[in-house]
Design an enzyme around this catalytic site. Structure first.
Site, PDB file in Angstrom:
ATOM      1  N   GLU A  96       0.835  -1.208   0.000  1.00 48.29           N
ATOM      2  CA  GLU A  96       0.000   0.000   0.000  1.00 48.29           C
ATOM      3  C   GLU A  96       0.867   1.256   0.000  1.00 48.29           C
ATOM      4  O   GLU A  96       0.517   2.264  -0.623  1.00 48.29           O
ATOM      5  CB  GLU A  96      -0.965  -0.036   1.209  1.00 48.29           C
ATOM      6  CG  GLU A  96      -2.050  -1.086   0.979  1.00 48.29           C
ATOM      7  CD  GLU A  96      -2.568  -1.771   2.236  1.00 48.29           C
ATOM      8  OE1 GLU A  96      -2.385  -1.242   3.347  1.00 48.29           O
ATOM      9  OE2 GLU A  96      -3.165  -2.855   2.089  1.00 48.29           O
ATOM     10  N   GLU A 166       4.191 -10.718   0.383  1.00 48.30           N
ATOM     11  CA  GLU A 166       2.770 -10.400   0.296  1.00 48.30           C
ATOM     12  C   GLU A 166       2.397 -10.162  -1.163  1.00 48.30           C
ATOM     13  O   GLU A 166       2.567  -9.046  -1.682  1.00 48.30           O
ATOM     14  CB  GLU A 166       2.454  -9.136   1.103  1.00 48.30           C
ATOM     15  CG  GLU A 166       2.766  -9.240   2.579  1.00 48.30           C
ATOM     16  CD  GLU A 166       1.912  -8.297   3.425  1.00 48.30           C
ATOM     17  OE1 GLU A 166       1.227  -8.798   4.319  1.00 48.30           O
ATOM     18  OE2 GLU A 166       1.910  -7.088   3.168  1.00 48.30           O
ATOM     19  N   GLY A 172      -6.157  -8.279   1.106  1.00 50.37           N
ATOM     20  CA  GLY A 172      -7.493  -7.724   1.304  1.00 50.37           C
ATOM     21  C   GLY A 172      -8.515  -8.205   0.280  1.00 50.37           C
ATOM     22  O   GLY A 172      -9.580  -7.612   0.143  1.00 50.37           O
ATOM     23  N   SER A 212      -4.617 -12.144   2.897  1.00 47.84           N
ATOM     24  CA  SER A 212      -5.840 -12.910   3.192  1.00 47.84           C
ATOM     25  C   SER A 212      -5.613 -14.126   4.096  1.00 47.84           C
ATOM     26  O   SER A 212      -6.302 -15.135   3.969  1.00 47.84           O
ATOM     27  CB  SER A 212      -6.547 -13.316   1.887  1.00 47.84           C
ATOM     28  OG  SER A 212      -6.961 -12.153   1.188  1.00 47.84           O
TER      29      SER A 212
HETATM   30  P1  13P Z   1      -5.043  -8.904   4.589  1.00 47.65           P
HETATM   31  O1  13P Z   1      -4.692  -9.943   5.620  1.00 47.65           O
HETATM   32  O2  13P Z   1      -6.192  -8.031   5.015  1.00 47.65           O
HETATM   33  O3  13P Z   1      -5.192  -9.483   3.230  1.00 47.65           O
HETATM   34  O4  13P Z   1      -3.788  -7.893   4.522  1.00 47.65           O
HETATM   35  C1  13P Z   1      -2.512  -8.424   4.423  1.00 47.65           C
HETATM   36  C2  13P Z   1      -1.546  -7.332   4.635  1.00 47.65           C
HETATM   37  O5  13P Z   1      -1.444  -6.411   3.852  1.00 47.65           O
HETATM   38  C3  13P Z   1      -0.702  -7.391   5.838  1.00 47.65           C
HETATM   39  O6  13P Z   1       0.311  -6.440   5.779  1.00 47.65           O
END
Ligand code: 13P
Length: 249
Positions: A96, A166, A172, A212
């Site tokens: 992000e 990731e 998400g 996730s």
């Molecule tokens: P989620 O577990 O909500 O998919 O997010 C993962 C994440 O970005 C952890 O840094």
């Protein structure tokens, strides 16, 4: 053996001091596997209260820092300040931050260097976009992201790095990587560290998976030989975070 590591990335949540207290209360009252290194990353506003309100066997991470120690950088927090305030960990290079705040791998590497130099442990995030995976570029992308850090970091500093793989398409989205997909990339990351840093660093560096992760998929992922834990987003705000921490129990 590499100690299993579970991080909870709260991102820009929760939205009230009251709900932050409730989250901490649940965590403080939970039974957590003592063999697991557990760290939560609340928004920077809450870092100092969390340090005092949270049980001492759970670590606290910032979600970002600036590469300079101090100066005219409105809105930023430095690694020096985090360290001085008693915050031992920082998440850097989250997708992000890379996507929405235009952080390049070079900048992430500078931040990483500044953080390890003051003694912080960095949860260094890497991962590919869906189109990169679909065009067979996953390994190339994560190697390029790691490569900038390899260039700047003294090999001895890798003790202070936890790599978080990731895949962006899994964050998400509810679309978790399969255990085989995650294992394949984790293995590639370890091989890259062996080649570019050292065999010792490759063997000792925790490589955790994020995207996730929830109470139902964590067990299958956790048995993969190169998966050393998780970085949990959405589920870290829920009671199931405790189940994820305790996945090996
Ligand atoms: P989620 O577990 O909500 O998919 O997010 C993962 C994440 O970005 C952890 O840094």
């Amino acid at each position: 053996a590499r100690k299993f590591f579970v991080g909870g990335n709260f991102k820009m949540n929760p939205t009230t001091v009251e709900s932050k207290r409730a989250l901490l209360k649940a965590l403080n009252e939970a039974t957590l596997d003592p063999e697991v290194e557990v760290v939560i990353a609340p928004p920077s506003l809450y870092l100092i209260p969390v340090i005092s309100e949270l049980r001492k066997d759970v670590g606290v991470a910032a979600q970002n820092c600036h590469p300079k120690s101090a100066g005219a950088y409105t809105g930023e927090i430095s690694a020096v300040q985090l360290h001085d305030a008693g915050i031992p960990y920082v998440i850097l290079g989250h997708s992000e931050r890379r996507a929405l705040f235009h952080e390049t791998s070079e900048l992430v590497a500078e931040k990483t260097k500044s953080a390890v130099e003051v003694g912080l442990t960095v949860i260094l995030c890497v991962g590919e976009l869906l189109e990169e995976r679909e065009s067979g570029k996953t390994t190339e992308v994560v190697e390029a992201q790691l490569g900038e850090v390899v260039k700047l970091l003294d090999p001895s500093k890798w003790k202070q790095i936890v790599v978080a793989y990731e895949p962006v398409w899994a964050i998400g989205t509810g679309k978790v990587a399969t255990p085989d997909q995650a294992q394949e990339t984790h293995h590639a990351i370890r091989a890259y560290l062996a080649k570019e840093v050292s065999q010792e660093v490759a063997e000792n560096t925790r490589i955790i998976y994020g995207g996730s992760v929830n109470a139902s998929n964590c067990a299958q992922l956790s048995v993969q030989p190169d998966i050393d834990g998780f970085l949990v987003g959405g589920a870290s705000l829920k009671p199931e975070f405790v189940q994820i921490v305790n996945t090996k129990l």
